[in-house]
Design a protein around this motif. Structure first.
Motif, PDB file in Angstrom:
ATOM      1  N   TYR A 275       1.874   7.721  10.052  1.00 54.97           N
ATOM      2  CA  TYR A 275       1.220   7.462  11.329  1.00 54.97           C
ATOM      3  C   TYR A 275       1.514   8.589  12.305  1.00 54.97           C
ATOM      4  O   TYR A 275       2.534   8.594  12.979  1.00 54.97           O
TER       5      TYR A 275
ATOM      6  N   GLY B 104      -6.945   4.357   4.631  1.00 50.76           N
ATOM      7  CA  GLY B 104      -6.070   3.949   5.735  1.00 50.76           C
ATOM      8  C   GLY B 104      -5.266   2.708   5.385  1.00 50.76           C
ATOM      9  O   GLY B 104      -5.686   1.885   4.565  1.00 50.76           O
TER      10      GLY B 104
ATOM     11  N   TYR C 152       0.692   5.548   0.278  1.00 51.18           N
ATOM     12  CA  TYR C 152      -0.048   6.792   0.467  1.00 51.18           C
ATOM     13  C   TYR C 152       0.978   7.930   0.498  1.00 51.18           C
ATOM     14  O   TYR C 152       1.810   7.977   1.405  1.00 51.18           O
TER      15      TYR C 152
ATOM     16  N   PRO D 238       0.835  -1.199   0.000  1.00 49.97           N
ATOM     17  CA  PRO D 238       0.000   0.000   0.000  1.00 49.97           C
ATOM     18  C   PRO D 238       0.873   1.253   0.000  1.00 49.97           C
ATOM     19  O   PRO D 238       1.920   1.272   0.642  1.00 49.97           O
TER      20      PRO D 238
ATOM     21  N   ARG E 109      13.048   5.401   6.751  1.00 50.34           N
ATOM     22  CA  ARG E 109      12.286   5.654   5.527  1.00 50.34           C
ATOM     23  C   ARG E 109      13.190   6.153   4.425  1.00 50.34           C
ATOM     24  O   ARG E 109      14.078   6.957   4.685  1.00 50.34           O
TER      25      ARG E 109
HETATM   26  N1  UDP Z   1      -0.066   3.913   4.175  1.00 50.04           N
HETATM   27  C1  UDP Z   1      -1.279   3.799   3.487  1.00 50.04           C
HETATM   28  N2  UDP Z   1      -2.348   4.527   3.909  1.00 50.04           N
HETATM   29  C2  UDP Z   1      -2.292   5.358   4.990  1.00 50.04           C
HETATM   30  C3  UDP Z   1      -1.071   5.439   5.710  1.00 50.04           C
HETATM   31  C4  UDP Z   1       0.022   4.695   5.281  1.00 50.04           C
HETATM   32  O1  UDP Z   1      -1.368   3.059   2.506  1.00 50.04           O
HETATM   33  O2  UDP Z   1      -3.309   5.985   5.307  1.00 50.04           O
HETATM   34  C5  UDP Z   1       1.098   3.124   3.716  1.00 50.04           C
HETATM   35  C6  UDP Z   1       2.381   3.933   3.556  1.00 50.04           C
HETATM   36  O3  UDP Z   1       2.481   4.508   2.264  1.00 50.04           O
HETATM   37  C7  UDP Z   1       3.453   2.871   3.814  1.00 50.04           C
HETATM   38  C8  UDP Z   1       2.783   1.953   4.817  1.00 50.04           C
HETATM   39  O4  UDP Z   1       1.373   2.168   4.694  1.00 50.04           O
HETATM   40  O5  UDP Z   1       3.741   2.133   2.637  1.00 50.04           O
HETATM   41  C9  UDP Z   1       3.232   2.208   6.245  1.00 50.04           C
HETATM   42  O6  UDP Z   1       3.035   3.556   6.584  1.00 50.04           O
HETATM   43  P1  UDP Z   1       4.157   4.415   7.314  1.00 50.04           P
HETATM   44  O7  UDP Z   1       5.488   4.127   6.726  1.00 50.04           O
HETATM   45  O8  UDP Z   1       3.723   5.837   7.295  1.00 50.04           O
HETATM   46  O9  UDP Z   1       4.083   3.841   8.790  1.00 50.04           O
HETATM   47  P2  UDP Z   1       5.304   3.593   9.807  1.00 50.04           P
HETATM   48  O10 UDP Z   1       6.324   2.754   9.056  1.00 50.04           O
HETATM   49  O11 UDP Z   1       5.835   4.936  10.145  1.00 50.04           O
HETATM   50  O12 UDP Z   1       4.705   2.870  10.953  1.00 50.04           O
END
Ligand code: UDP
Ligand code: MG
Length: 335
Positions: A210, A75, A13, A11, A203
């Motif tokens: 988040y 989400g 975003y 996914p 990243r």
């Molecule tokens: N993502 C998504 N929809 C959302 C938020 C995040 O598809 O509303 C995706 C984002 O692009 C990434 C993955 O989910 O590929 C994890 O998100 P993120 O890296 O922001 O989370 P973290 O790694 O900081 O927990």
């Protein structure tokens, strides 16, 4: 015999800067494996041009890349579900699109699957550049959920895992709850599971999607959908407090009758008891409200996500034609 097929679901975003390097390194790894493979990228309503980049990637690799454009941001968990619903591989690998989940771990995930594991879960050893606050809250959350829930949820687990076709089918057909905590559901389904540790990188670009608020809501979903314990605690606490206040009431009547000379009618204690009980009632009403809100969401039966447009990889098998995240739609479209 036809070669087995892998589908990688990611996914995305607002990942405009990082998505191309991610896909490039992912394809390199997939090309080195003796399997047919496709990449299924879910555009979760991105507003920064990620969608256009994804269309370009599909045009550049029409046989390898499927792109699913959701109609808005639903989400992370819903986007992940959309990807799993549309994936047609014999094994489905879910991962983030920001290069925090290294594609280089995929051969190991696949090897464990070949050894007979249905779920191969990647577990973060440490995340470079994660603040102490996120570490602390994450630890507290996993401690709480494992204390409260009967389903063990691996601390430091993340949405980087391989699922065999039978597990994906369970998700597609049976597990359609709206308040989704995929990590918990993956533990809940059972099957033979193996864990692999990895070091999550920072990243590649952009910022975590988040926010503190989203993390809080994620934690709430996990707790509410995997534990009835808060309700039980509320009942226990309510019962104990009522017992205490009953004894206090009995004492008050006793004092009024027999010790009336010594008793000074003070409003401090009255206020104290009143506010304390009022506070407890409001707290527990709110808690019950959270569960009712979850029931309300389930009962409305809205789809988990809506696909606005799909660009399917040319060689993808012609199955899984779901257009939205509704269980009934999915079922009626089964062959
Ligand atoms: N993502 C998504 N929809 C959302 C938020 C995040 O598809 O509303 C995706 C984002 O692009 C990434 C993955 O989910 O590929 C994890 O998100 P993120 O890296 O922001 O989370 P973290 O790694 O900081 O927990
Ligand atoms: Mg990330």
């Amino acid at each position: 015999m036809a070669r087995q097929k892998l589908t990688v679901v990611a996914p995305a975003y607002n990942e405009v800067e990082g998505i191309e390097p991610f896909v490039k390194s992912l394809l390199e790894v997939l090309d080195s494996l003796p399997y047919d493979s496709t990449v299924l990228l879910v555009n979760d309503g991105a507003t920064d041009g990620t969608g256009e980049v994804l269309d370009r990637l599909h045009a550049a690799h029409p046989g390898r890349i499927t792109v699913l454009h959701l109609s808005r941001n639903f989400g992370h968990q819903a986007a992940l579900t959309a990807g799993m619903d549309h994936a047609d591989g014999d094994a489905v690998i879910c991962m983030d699109a920001d290069l925090q989940h290294p594609p280089s771990l995929i051969p190991e995930l696949v090897e464990r699957w070949q050894q007979g594991f249905d779920i191969v879960q990647a577990v973060r050893r440490q995340t470079a550049n994660v603040g102490w606050m996120k570490n602390l809250t994450s630890r507290a959350f996993y401690a709480a959920i494992n204390f409260l829930s009967k389903t063990h949820i691996e601390p430091n687990g993340c949405d980087f895992r391989l699922l065999s076709r039978p597990v994906v089918e369970v998700f597609r057909k049976e597990l359609r709850e709206r308040d989704r905590f995929v990590r918990g559901l993956v533990s809940w389904v059972g099957f033979r599971t193996s864990f692999i540790e990895f070091d999550a990188s920072p990243r590649y670009a952009g910022e975590s999607k988040y926010s503190f608020r989203k993390m809080l809501s994620f934690a709430r979903t996990g707790l509410i959908s995997f534990s009835k314990m808060p309700l039980k605690v509320a009942v226990f606490f309510g019962f104990s407090v009522s017992l205490l206040s009953l004894s206090y009431g009995v004492f008050a009547v006793f004092a009024y009758i027999f010790l009336s000379k010594q008793v000074i009618p003070g409003w401090a204690s009255t206020i104290l008891v009143g506010t304390f009980l009022g506070g407890c009632q409001l707290l527990f009403l709110g808690l019950i409200g959270e569960y009712i809100a979850t029931i309300f969401d389930e009962i409305k039966g809205r789809p988990l996500y809506i696909v606005a447009r799909e660009q399917r990889a040319a060689t993808g098998r012609a199955e899984s034609a779901a257009v939205d995240g509704n269980a009934d739609t999915l079922r009626s479209q089964q062959p």
